[in-house]
Design an enzyme around this catalytic site. Sequence first.
Site, PDB file in Angstrom:
ATOM      1  N   GLY A 153       0.809  -1.213   0.000  1.00  0.00           N
ATOM      2  CA  GLY A 153       0.000   0.000   0.000  1.00  0.00           C
ATOM      3  C   GLY A 153       0.840   1.259   0.000  1.00  0.00           C
ATOM      4  N   LEU A 154       1.070   1.802  -1.184  1.00  0.00           N
ATOM      5  CA  LEU A 154       1.795   3.064  -1.288  1.00  0.00           C
ATOM      6  C   LEU A 154       0.879   4.124  -1.904  1.00  0.00           C
ATOM      7  CD1 LEU A 154       4.495   4.693  -1.140  1.00  0.00           C
ATOM      8  CD2 LEU A 154       4.987   3.867  -3.453  1.00  0.00           C
ATOM      9  N   THR A 155       0.300   3.807  -3.090  1.00  0.00           N
ATOM     10  CA  THR A 155      -0.516   4.764  -3.833  1.00  0.00           C
ATOM     11  C   THR A 155      -1.786   5.122  -3.056  1.00  0.00           C
ATOM     12  OG1 THR A 155       0.325   3.921  -5.912  1.00  0.00           O
ATOM     13  CG2 THR A 155      -1.759   5.099  -6.014  1.00  0.00           C
ATOM     14  N   HIS A 173      -2.700  10.605  -4.550  1.00  0.00           N
ATOM     15  CA  HIS A 173      -1.240  10.637  -4.710  1.00  0.00           C
ATOM     16  C   HIS A 173      -0.752   9.384  -5.412  1.00  0.00           C
ATOM     17  CE1 HIS A 173      -1.098  14.165  -2.130  1.00  0.00           C
ATOM     18  NE2 HIS A 173      -2.018  13.550  -1.404  1.00  0.00           N
ATOM     19  N   THR A 188      -3.037  -3.914  -5.774  1.00  0.00           N
ATOM     20  CA  THR A 188      -3.169  -5.287  -6.279  1.00  0.00           C
ATOM     21  C   THR A 188      -3.159  -6.262  -5.106  1.00  0.00           C
ATOM     22  OG1 THR A 188      -2.077  -4.670  -8.337  1.00  0.00           O
ATOM     23  CG2 THR A 188      -2.096  -7.018  -7.790  1.00  0.00           C
ATOM     24  N   LEU A 202       9.908  -0.849  -5.445  1.00  0.00           N
ATOM     25  CA  LEU A 202       9.384  -0.608  -6.792  1.00  0.00           C
ATOM     26  C   LEU A 202      10.432  -0.921  -7.850  1.00  0.00           C
ATOM     27  CD1 LEU A 202       7.337   2.670  -6.202  1.00  0.00           C
ATOM     28  CD2 LEU A 202       6.442   0.380  -6.605  1.00  0.00           C
ATOM     29  N   GLU A 229       3.417   1.407 -11.537  1.00  0.00           N
ATOM     30  CA  GLU A 229       4.853   1.271 -11.245  1.00  0.00           C
ATOM     31  C   GLU A 229       5.675   2.310 -11.991  1.00  0.00           C
ATOM     32  OE1 GLU A 229       6.441  -1.256  -9.417  1.00  0.00           O
ATOM     33  OE2 GLU A 229       4.799  -2.654  -9.039  1.00  0.00           O
TER      34      GLU A 229
END
Lengths: 249, 389
Positions: B135-137, B141, B169, B244, B368
Amino acid sequence: MKILVPIKRVPDPATTIRVLPDGSGIATDNVKWVINPFDEIAIEEALRIKEKQAGSEVVLVTIGQSTWQEQLRTGLAMGADRAILVKNDGYLDPLALAKIIAKVAAGENADLVLLGKQAIDDDSNQVGQMLAELLGWPQATFASKVEFADKRVTVIREVDGGLETIAFNLPAVVTTDLRLNEPRYASLPGIMKARKKELKEVAAESLGLDLAPKLKIKSLTAPPKRQAGRKVASVEELVSVLHTEAKVI
Amino acid sequence: MAESLRDLDYFSLDDLLTSEERATRDTVKRFVQREVLPQIERHFAAETFAVELIPQMAELGMFGANIKGYGCAGMNNVSYGLIMQELEAGDSGLRSFASVQSSLAMYAIYANGSEDQKKRYLPEMAKGRLIGCFGLTEPDHGSDPGGMETRARKDGDGWILNGTKRWITNGSIADVAIVWAKVDQGITGFLVERGTPGFSTRDIHGKFSMRASITSELILEDVRLPASAHLPNARGLKGPLGCLTQARYGIAWGAIGAARTCFNTALDYTKSRKQFSRPLAGFQLVQSKLVNMLTEITKGQMVCLRLAHLKDQGKMRPEHVSFAKRNNVNEALKIARDARDMLGANGIVNEYPVIRHMMNLETVNTYEGTFDVHTLILGRDITGENAFE
């Protein structure tokens, strides 16, 4: 139980085969090589026997050039214990191959030799039968089921018109048919482990056998290109054409 | 072997692979042939991920394949790349699943976790018994992760997290989420297990792309975590960016797989379909497209193989990965669009794999690091000028 599995390197069935212009062989550039699919079934069966009978050993053998190591490594990655490469550069006919395998089987004290019923390159379907004869062992060809009780083997064979069940004692030669099993994948950890497994090389000429071919391949030709069909106007014409041109009736 | 999965090796690059690398590729290719292709169109239509494939993928050693120790296969990066290539020759969603499990979730723990965390999670993740997500996005943002709004604040020994992550995902099928959040000192990472009070997921539906893959939103409302849930070595944006880089490396390879399937399908189709009484492949415009596909796939293969060797030698830079991801995915997308066009009306139905790959690659081109963001990364690298802000 010690199981010897002879394997042959063949072109990938998906490869388009081209015959060399002089008919001396097939073009091998850009051919992908794989274990003969029937031999892969033999490896799988040997591994399943090993899984059921503790203390069993599965030994692979192939006869060919150094590059054939790659197919042995794949078999080791599937789970075979060790492998023997009998090095030979020239053409060997089925009898010569059977003689070499017989020698290796005797030297290894194998209880069972499991191999494909035929190799998909030349489809000779001879090595297993000749091998059993040379060793003086019972044989079961076209196996679709193999079962063990002590040293006794029961094999269901696929024969014309049905199935035949035969039973005999070890040691023996069994050749595998398509429906015996579905081979496992060589897992990625298996591929890593195979690197460390024993792969011994032996020179074919050091075995002291007469390997001179009794069979000579005179030339290869591609199958004739299929002709387009044609329409006939009536049943009478059809019968006439089948009789006079196709000569099938 | 399904014709569409066959290798394309115009420059005999196979000679540069070891027998182990070739065997790895062949195993995965066979897996895709036998297990994936028979059911992928059904999953794509139903917008479901083929969870039934997870145990077998794990048994074959595909998760964290290039991680050393912790129950992972410990393969080199060429083999890892070939795995991704063959999975994506089947479907980008399948490759995405493997990328997220291996390069994002497992690698995040491997690179940023404590020894206890590695021992607790990595072997179970390699076995496919624990699924991870990353969970980054966030909804607001994407290309600018540094602007994230998810916050973590100290609460005694532990932490309290609040925020929303989107486009994740595997989100709703994950047992453990790697969640990146802002603290006073910058950005850091946390392990949030499924079932933690205040943590919920919601799937994103209506996708025209990556339909055989789960895409979710992660919602964190006063999620209380123990100190042991913090990734101790994740300091700053380079924590997630390092993950990433790993995933993008696999995507560069994967795109070749998707492009190859499209090329093989278009080649077979145009050789057999006749119009104006000769095969389509006999027309100059068609040949031009086929040759362009062949050229771009072959160039992409060469870039990937060199990139793999640099990675194995410890000489790969993130900019190299940007180059490969940017180029290969963009070319794969163009190839898929051309192949779709060459199949005419047949190109729009799921009897052929082409339109599925074409739609999937739209996602791959975006996620990505978009094509444009990688352009700016490379632009900054060669000019020294930062065009991001």
